[in-house]
Design a protein around this motif. Structure first.
Motif, mmCIF file in Angstrom:
data_model
loop_
_atom_site.group_PDB
_atom_site.id
_atom_site.type_symbol
_atom_site.label_atom_id
_atom_site.label_comp_id
_atom_site.label_asym_id
_atom_site.label_seq_id
_atom_site.Cartn_x
_atom_site.Cartn_y
_atom_site.Cartn_z
ATOM 1 N N ARG A 19 0.898 -1.106 -0.015
ATOM 2 C CA ARG A 19 0.139 0.096 0.185
ATOM 3 C C ARG A 19 0.800 1.341 0.073
ATOM 4 N NH1 ARG A 19 -4.869 1.262 -0.012
ATOM 5 N NH2 ARG A 19 -5.840 3.358 1.133
ATOM 6 N N GLU A 20 2.010 1.294 0.784
ATOM 7 C CA GLU A 20 2.650 2.598 0.967
ATOM 8 C C GLU A 20 3.460 2.831 -0.423
ATOM 9 O OE1 GLU A 20 5.087 -0.744 2.751
ATOM 10 O OE2 GLU A 20 3.089 0.177 2.969
ATOM 11 N N LYS A 21 3.762 1.863 -1.280
ATOM 12 C CA LYS A 21 4.293 2.166 -2.555
ATOM 13 C C LYS A 21 3.382 2.259 -3.773
ATOM 14 C CE LYS A 21 8.279 -0.561 -0.799
ATOM 15 N NZ LYS A 21 9.453 -1.295 -1.138
ATOM 16 N N ARG A 22 2.243 2.276 -3.520
ATOM 17 C CA ARG A 22 1.299 2.425 -4.480
ATOM 18 C C ARG A 22 0.924 3.913 -4.740
ATOM 19 N NH1 ARG A 22 -4.007 -0.739 -3.119
ATOM 20 N NH2 ARG A 22 -3.969 0.960 -1.575
ATOM 21 N N SER A 23 0.637 3.867 -6.112
ATOM 22 C CA SER A 23 0.526 5.258 -6.660
ATOM 23 C C SER A 23 -1.032 5.505 -6.599
ATOM 24 C CB SER A 23 0.459 5.535 -8.128
ATOM 25 O OG SER A 23 -0.061 6.591 -8.446
ATOM 26 N N TRP A 47 -9.560 -4.921 -4.254
ATOM 27 C CA TRP A 47 -10.323 -4.811 -2.879
ATOM 28 C C TRP A 47 -10.340 -3.069 -2.743
ATOM 29 C CZ3 TRP A 47 -7.352 -9.176 -1.247
ATOM 30 C CH2 TRP A 47 -5.683 -9.029 -0.999
ATOM 31 N N ASP A 48 -11.345 -2.925 -2.032
ATOM 32 C CA ASP A 48 -11.331 -1.575 -1.622
ATOM 33 C C ASP A 48 -10.378 -0.891 -0.471
ATOM 34 O OD1 ASP A 48 -12.091 -2.443 0.968
ATOM 35 O OD2 ASP A 48 -14.431 -1.849 0.735
ATOM 36 N N ASP A 49 -10.234 0.190 -0.200
ATOM 37 C CA ASP A 49 -9.399 0.717 0.770
ATOM 38 C C ASP A 49 -9.158 0.184 2.107
ATOM 39 O OD1 ASP A 49 -8.326 2.542 -0.937
ATOM 40 O OD2 ASP A 49 -9.507 4.225 -0.389
ATOM 41 N N ALA A 50 -10.433 -0.236 2.617
ATOM 42 C CA ALA A 50 -10.295 -0.935 3.879
ATOM 43 C C ALA A 50 -9.955 -2.310 3.947
ATOM 44 C CB ALA A 50 -12.009 -0.903 4.427
ATOM 45 N N GLY A 51 -10.215 -3.093 2.888
ATOM 46 C CA GLY A 51 -9.755 -4.258 2.564
ATOM 47 C C GLY A 51 -8.232 -4.350 2.538
#
Length: 97
Positions: A19-23, A47-51
């Motif tokens: 997640r921390e490396k995604r644009s 998946w969505d942000d929560a997932g």
């Protein structure tokens, strides 16, 4: 037995998708991915942000050793792994599970 390993240790890139490396620009990622000969879509669509937050938290938790072990193995042995793959091939490691 023939040793196929390279004579020198070479650095093979191991691409981590966390997640921390995604644009944050999903639209740009989709447009770029659809321009390749072999179409690609970003994992953000899985998946969505929560997932995604739950998944990343699990993978990075101290009790879930698999992610750390997998990264360690890939970084330590990537050159050896690449030496066994025919030229022109691609290796895609989908993770555990």
């Amino acid at each position: 037995m023939i040793d196929k390993r390279p004579s020198q240790k070479t650095t093979i890139p191991v691409i981590e998708i966390m997640r921390e490396k995604r644009s944050e620009d999903l639209e740009t990622q989709i447009i770029q991915g659809l321009q390749f000969d072999s179409l690609q879509l970003p994992q953000d669509l899985l998946w969505d942000d929560a997932g995604q937050i739950l998944f990343d938290d699990l993978c990075n938790s101290s009790v879930y050793y698999l992610t750390r072990k997998e990264k360690e193995i890939l970084h330590k042995y990537s050159s050896d792994m690449v030496a066994t793959i025919p030229e022109g091939s691609a290796l895609i490691e989908l993770g555990c599970g």
